[in-house]
Design an enzyme around this catalytic site. Structure first.
Site, short mmCIF file in Angstrom:
data_model
loop_
_atom_site.label_atom_id
_atom_site.label_comp_id
_atom_site.label_asym_id
_atom_site.label_seq_id
_atom_site.Cartn_x
_atom_site.Cartn_y
_atom_site.Cartn_z
N SER A 36 0.82 -1.23 -0.04
CA SER A 36 0.08 -0.06 0.07
C SER A 36 1.03 1.30 0.18
O SER A 36 1.73 1.50 1.05
CB SER A 36 -0.77 -0.13 1.29
N HIS B 228 -1.22 -1.36 -4.47
CA HIS B 228 -2.42 -1.09 -3.79
C HIS B 228 -2.59 0.56 -3.59
O HIS B 228 -1.78 1.15 -2.81
CB HIS B 228 -2.71 -1.74 -2.43
N ASP C 47 -4.66 3.83 -1.82
CA ASP C 47 -5.75 4.06 -0.74
C ASP C 47 -6.38 5.58 -1.17
O ASP C 47 -5.57 6.30 -0.85
CB ASP C 47 -5.35 3.59 0.58
N MET D 261 -8.62 8.29 -0.05
CA MET D 261 -9.37 8.80 1.28
C MET D 261 -9.98 10.26 1.03
O MET D 261 -9.15 11.01 0.56
CB MET D 261 -8.53 8.65 2.44
N HIS E 250 -8.22 1.33 -4.04
CA HIS E 250 -9.41 1.17 -3.11
C HIS E 250 -9.76 2.35 -2.49
O HIS E 250 -9.30 3.21 -1.91
CB HIS E 250 -8.35 0.59 -1.61
N MET F 68 -12.04 4.86 -0.68
CA MET F 68 -12.76 4.85 0.56
C MET F 68 -13.46 6.47 0.52
O MET F 68 -12.81 7.43 1.27
CB MET F 68 -11.75 5.09 1.76
N MET G 161 -11.61 -5.77 5.08
CA MET G 161 -10.75 -4.86 5.93
C MET G 161 -10.47 -5.45 7.30
O MET G 161 -11.35 -6.01 7.98
CB MET G 161 -11.64 -3.33 5.88
N GLY H 117 -9.09 4.29 7.06
CA GLY H 117 -8.60 5.64 7.16
C GLY H 117 -7.08 5.73 7.59
O GLY H 117 -6.50 6.87 7.17
N GLY I 262 -0.94 1.68 9.53
CA GLY I 262 -0.17 1.21 11.24
C GLY I 262 -1.02 0.89 11.92
O GLY I 262 -0.52 0.85 13.15
N ASP J 98 -6.52 -6.40 3.98
CA ASP J 98 -6.06 -5.18 3.99
C ASP J 98 -6.17 -4.49 5.43
O ASP J 98 -7.17 -4.42 5.99
CB ASP J 98 -6.93 -4.12 3.08
N GLY J 99 -4.94 -4.29 6.20
CA GLY J 99 -4.99 -3.72 7.49
C GLY J 99 -4.16 -4.40 8.55
O GLY J 99 -4.47 -5.61 8.63
N GLY J 100 -3.19 -3.88 8.65
CA GLY J 100 -2.19 -4.69 9.92
C GLY J 100 -1.58 -6.16 9.52
O GLY J 100 -1.33 -6.83 10.25
N SER K 169 2.54 -0.43 6.19
CA SER K 169 3.88 -0.66 7.12
C SER K 169 4.59 -1.67 7.28
O SER K 169 5.94 -1.29 7.40
CB SER K 169 3.28 -0.50 8.75
C1 DX5 Z 1 -6.41 1.58 5.38
C2 DX5 Z 1 -5.93 1.21 3.96
C3 DX5 Z 1 -4.87 0.15 4.25
C4 DX5 Z 1 -3.47 0.68 4.94
C5 DX5 Z 1 -2.71 -0.56 5.28
O1 DX5 Z 1 -7.58 2.27 5.38
O2 DX5 Z 1 -7.06 0.79 3.30
O3 DX5 Z 1 -4.73 -0.11 2.84
O4 DX5 Z 1 -2.81 1.44 4.29
O5 DX5 Z 1 -1.84 -0.15 5.95
P1 DX5 Z 1 -0.99 -1.18 7.12
O6 DX5 Z 1 -0.36 -2.41 6.42
O7 DX5 Z 1 0.01 -0.22 7.69
O8 DX5 Z 1 -2.27 -1.61 8.12
ZN ZN Z 2 -6.53 -0.32 1.40
#
Ligand code: DX5
Ligand code: ZN
Length: 226
Positions: free
Chosen positions: A9, A34, A36, A38, A67, A69, A138, A143, A146, A174-176, A197
């Site tokens: 990402s 990827h 993101d 927002m 993606h 959002m 998700m 948003g 990290g 996606d996420g963490g 991250s």
């Molecule tokens: C969150 C994003 C993710 C995010 C992932 O809103 O959609 O793609 O950047 O980042 P990490 O891997 O750090 O959670």
């Molecule tokens: Zn994403």
């Protein structure tokens, strides 16, 4: 089984060097890029839009996995298609007409993805399953990068995989995502692993090893590596 793909990402990259960062993760082994997007309205943060994606496009031939959002999303789908997205994913929570949004993405000649916030059940997408090429689960509240992985989403991945059945649908998470949880999400049925991250930590010299660590953990869980 769908192929295992790792999708860094760009949200976690150095925004002063977007083109360079795209090239760096591409050559370090990324399968998809990827992106993101927002809007400070659907999610409490603002990232970048179609102009930034168009500027990154010449720096990689890999799939641009956008993606969104944002709410509403429909007025912007064409701009994200023209910017060079290959897949466009919309949130089922972003408006009342997700069916129309998915039809519009396919009419633009792009792969259509649908995504669910952690609090949204898989049933929310049952009636659009024949319009999707990708389901994004998700594993954080969207948003911010990290954040900590929400474990309850592993079961949702399995339910999304079951809903997809024999259809040619990618299941993305996606996420963490880190090398420590990559095995559990892969075992549950996710074949596209997004990581911000965990890929960008340590700077460009670390990208190759960071991507490989996620891929290897998932590949072992899939019985594809020892
Ligand atoms: C969150 C994003 C993710 C995010 C992932 O809103 O959609 O793609 O950047 O980042 P990490 O891997 O750090 O959670
Ligand atoms: Zn994403």
């Amino acid at each position: 089984m769908r192929p295992l793909l790792v999708a860094p990402s760009i949200l976690a990259s150095d925004f002063a060097k977007l083109g360079e960062e795209v090239r760096a993760v591409d050559s370090a082994g990324a399968d998809w890029i990827h992106l993101d997007v927002m809007d400070g309205h659907f999610v409490p943060n603002i990232s970048f839009g179609p102009a930034a994606i168009a500027a990154m496009r010449p720096h990689s031939k890999k799939t641009f996995d956008t993606h969104l959002m944002i709410a509403p999303c429909d007025p912007y789908l064409e701009a994200f298609a023209k910017a060079g997205s290959d897949t466009i994913t919309v949130h089922v929570e972003s408006g009342p007409h997700v069916h129309r949004s998915l039809q519009a993405i396919r009419a633009l000649g792009k792969k259509a993805g649908v995504t669910l916030n952690p609090g949204t059940p898989v049933e929310a997408i049952e009636n659009v399953i024949d319009l999707v090429d990708l389901i994004l689960v998700m594993s954080v509240n969207p948003g911010f990068g990290g954040q900590a992985f929400i474990k309850s989403q592993v079961d949702k991945i399995a339910r999304a995989r079951a809903l997809a059945g024999g259809r040619p649908i990618d299941i993305e998470v996606d996420g963490g995502i880190t090398p420590d949880n990559a095995a559990s999400v892969a075992r549950a049925g996710a074949n596209v692993l997004v990581a911000g991250s965990a890929v960008f930590k340590g700077g460009p010299d670390a990208y190759r090893a960071n991507i490989a660590a996620i891929r290897n953990a998932a590949a072992i869980a899939r019985g594809e590596a020892a």
